[in-house]
Design a protein around this motif. Structure first.
Motif, mmCIF file in Angstrom:
data_model
loop_
_atom_site.group_PDB
_atom_site.id
_atom_site.type_symbol
_atom_site.label_atom_id
_atom_site.label_comp_id
_atom_site.label_asym_id
_atom_site.label_seq_id
_atom_site.Cartn_x
_atom_site.Cartn_y
_atom_site.Cartn_z
ATOM 1 N N ALA A 10 0.829 -1.209 0.000
ATOM 2 C CA ALA A 10 0.000 0.000 0.000
ATOM 3 C C ALA A 10 0.859 1.252 0.000
ATOM 4 N N ARG A 37 -7.357 -2.771 -2.927
ATOM 5 C CA ARG A 37 -8.468 -2.980 -1.994
ATOM 6 C C ARG A 37 -8.831 -4.471 -1.924
ATOM 7 N N ASP A 38 -8.836 -5.149 -3.053
ATOM 8 C CA ASP A 38 -9.143 -6.578 -3.078
ATOM 9 C C ASP A 38 -8.127 -7.379 -2.259
ATOM 10 N N ALA A 83 -5.797 1.158 -7.230
ATOM 11 C CA ALA A 83 -6.532 1.165 -5.957
ATOM 12 C C ALA A 83 -7.583 0.059 -5.834
ATOM 13 N N ARG A 98 -6.368 -6.181 0.274
ATOM 14 C CA ARG A 98 -6.633 -5.842 1.683
ATOM 15 C C ARG A 98 -7.790 -6.677 2.220
#
Length: 105
Positions: free
Chosen positions: A75, A89-90, A85, A92
């Motif tokens: 990140a 996010r996936d 992004a 995370r």
């Protein structure tokens, strides 16, 4: 069939569905990063940590603290690249499937 989210193995596959999700998310981000035309200073860090995440997933039972550390490094390395992004996010979300790290007594 999966009975409780993130805990049981899928019938017939033998692989923890959380591991499958993590490997899929990491693979997608790696592909998008490889295809992204812009060079940025920490790209190598992101690539190395994504490879580490994949290696941990292949092992089957990744260590939650190490997963989170790698996620933070990725990140930090690509956070300013808005095109990546959604895939970040996936990853995370996939890391969060493993829950909180167990504390040692």
């Amino acid at each position: 069939m999966l009975r409780s989210v993130g805990q049981e193995r899928l019938t017939g596959s033998g692989e923890d569905p959380r591991v499958t999700e993590l490997r899929t998310a990491v693979s997608r981000l790696r592909r998008e990063l490889a295809g992204h035309p812009a060079e940025f200073p920490d790209r190598g860090i992101a690539e190395d940590e994504l490879a580490a995440l994949d290696a941990m997933a292949v092992g089957g039972r990744p260590e939650v603290l190490r997963l989170r550390r790698s996620l933070l490094l990725v990140a930090g390395a690509i956070g300013s690249v808005s095109a990546l992004a959604p895939r970040l996010r996936d990853v995370r979300i996939a890391v969060e499937l493993f829950g909180e790290p167990r504390h040692r007594p």
